[in-house]
Design an enzyme around this catalytic site. Sequence first.
Site, PDB file in Angstrom:
ATOM      1  N   HIS A  51       7.282   1.334 -10.702  1.00 19.81           N
ATOM      2  CA  HIS A  51       6.056   0.894  -9.870  1.00 19.81           C
ATOM      3  C   HIS A  51       4.980   1.204 -10.516  1.00 19.81           C
ATOM      4  O   HIS A  51       5.002   2.293 -11.449  1.00 19.81           O
ATOM      5  CB  HIS A  51       6.220   1.490  -8.632  1.00 19.81           C
ATOM      6  CG  HIS A  51       6.334   2.956  -8.550  1.00 19.81           C
ATOM      7  ND1 HIS A  51       7.511   3.735  -8.802  1.00 19.81           N
ATOM      8  CD2 HIS A  51       5.479   3.981  -8.548  1.00 19.81           C
ATOM      9  CE1 HIS A  51       7.451   5.336  -8.730  1.00 19.81           C
ATOM     10  NE2 HIS A  51       6.154   5.398  -8.587  1.00 19.81           N
ATOM     11  N   ILE A  93       1.918   4.918   0.852  1.00 16.03           N
ATOM     12  CA  ILE A  93       2.143   5.527   2.284  1.00 16.03           C
ATOM     13  C   ILE A  93       1.256   6.780   2.252  1.00 16.03           C
ATOM     14  O   ILE A  93       0.883   7.047   3.349  1.00 16.03           O
ATOM     15  CB  ILE A  93       3.522   5.643   2.686  1.00 16.03           C
ATOM     16  CG1 ILE A  93       3.781   5.859   4.320  1.00 16.03           C
ATOM     17  CG2 ILE A  93       4.170   6.826   1.983  1.00 16.03           C
ATOM     18  CD1 ILE A  93       5.048   5.701   4.773  1.00 16.03           C
ATOM     19  N   ARG A 121       0.890  -1.061  -0.028  1.00 18.62           N
ATOM     20  CA  ARG A 121       0.167  -0.003   0.033  1.00 18.62           C
ATOM     21  C   ARG A 121       0.856   1.464   0.034  1.00 18.62           C
ATOM     22  O   ARG A 121       1.862   1.410   0.826  1.00 18.62           O
ATOM     23  CB  ARG A 121      -0.909   0.043   1.151  1.00 18.62           C
ATOM     24  CG  ARG A 121      -1.936  -0.967   1.210  1.00 18.62           C
ATOM     25  CD  ARG A 121      -3.301  -0.918   2.113  1.00 18.62           C
ATOM     26  NE  ARG A 121      -4.269  -1.956   1.821  1.00 18.62           N
ATOM     27  CZ  ARG A 121      -4.144  -2.987   2.360  1.00 18.62           C
ATOM     28  NH1 ARG A 121      -3.425  -3.265   3.293  1.00 18.62           N
ATOM     29  NH2 ARG A 121      -5.089  -4.054   1.978  1.00 18.62           N
TER      30      ARG A 121
HETATM   31  P1  5GP Z   1       5.735   8.116  -8.023  1.00 18.56           P
HETATM   32  O1  5GP Z   1       5.687   9.723  -8.019  1.00 18.56           O
HETATM   33  O2  5GP Z   1       7.263   8.256  -7.977  1.00 18.56           O
HETATM   34  O3  5GP Z   1       5.121   7.686  -9.076  1.00 18.56           O
HETATM   35  O4  5GP Z   1       5.332   7.709  -6.751  1.00 18.56           O
HETATM   36  C1  5GP Z   1       5.779   7.414  -5.865  1.00 18.56           C
HETATM   37  C2  5GP Z   1       4.767   6.899  -4.698  1.00 18.56           C
HETATM   38  O5  5GP Z   1       5.733   6.352  -3.681  1.00 18.56           O
HETATM   39  C3  5GP Z   1       4.010   8.140  -3.920  1.00 18.56           C
HETATM   40  O6  5GP Z   1       2.660   7.710  -4.106  1.00 18.56           O
HETATM   41  C4  5GP Z   1       4.401   7.976  -2.491  1.00 18.56           C
HETATM   42  O7  5GP Z   1       3.541   8.258  -1.727  1.00 18.56           O
HETATM   43  C5  5GP Z   1       4.997   6.519  -2.261  1.00 18.56           C
HETATM   44  N1  5GP Z   1       6.072   6.379  -1.478  1.00 18.56           N
HETATM   45  C6  5GP Z   1       7.027   7.320  -1.046  1.00 18.56           C
HETATM   46  N2  5GP Z   1       7.804   6.754  -0.039  1.00 18.56           N
HETATM   47  C7  5GP Z   1       7.116   5.554   0.395  1.00 18.56           C
HETATM   48  C8  5GP Z   1       7.291   4.654   1.483  1.00 18.56           C
HETATM   49  O8  5GP Z   1       8.529   4.860   2.202  1.00 18.56           O
HETATM   50  N3  5GP Z   1       6.456   3.505   1.475  1.00 18.56           N
HETATM   51  C9  5GP Z   1       5.195   3.501   0.884  1.00 18.56           C
HETATM   52  N4  5GP Z   1       4.716   2.546   0.888  1.00 18.56           N
HETATM   53  N5  5GP Z   1       5.182   4.407  -0.203  1.00 18.56           N
HETATM   54  C10 5GP Z   1       6.068   5.257  -0.350  1.00 18.56           C
END
Ligand code: 5GP
Length: 113
Positions: A99, A30, A28
């Site tokens: 991701h 965060i 999930r």
């Molecule tokens: P991006 O902007 O790279 O597509 O999304 C990164 C996602 O990773 C964001 O939605 C953010 O909330 C999530 N995220 C960042 N750090 C962590 C963490 O330590 N644990 C989890 N579960 N999600 C994280």
Amino acid sequence: MKCIFCQIVSGEMSGDILLRNEHICAFRDIHPAAPKHVLIVPNKHIASTEELSNNDRDVAAELLLAVKEVSKLEGISETGYRIISNCGSHGRQEVKHLHIHVLGGAPMRNGLG
Ligand code: 5GP
Ligand code: ZN
């Protein structure tokens, strides 16, 4: 220093893990941006879709197939969901480990930009 998602995959950092197999891990987000917000990542560090190679076919397939498993586990397979994978600066990718976001549990806003 390992990236955050590598640390979650290895168990060095805690994560709310829903699903794990040889190739991928789902946990999930965060900071959920929807009532249901799950991230699916390759266990191997691949920075983004730009870094996927022809040797990663199994991982690429597993990432997409895991979406369906996650939707079942989260109870959103009937109502639907959105999947997003941000890449690079224009895509506003924050974590440089590939991701797929699975977002659901409520209707998404219109538009994709
Ligand atoms: P991006 O902007 O790279 O597509 O999304 C990164 C996602 O990773 C964001 O939605 C953010 O909330 C999530 N995220 C960042 N750090 C962590 C963490 O330590 N644990 C989890 N579960 N999600 C994280
Ligand atoms: Zn990583």
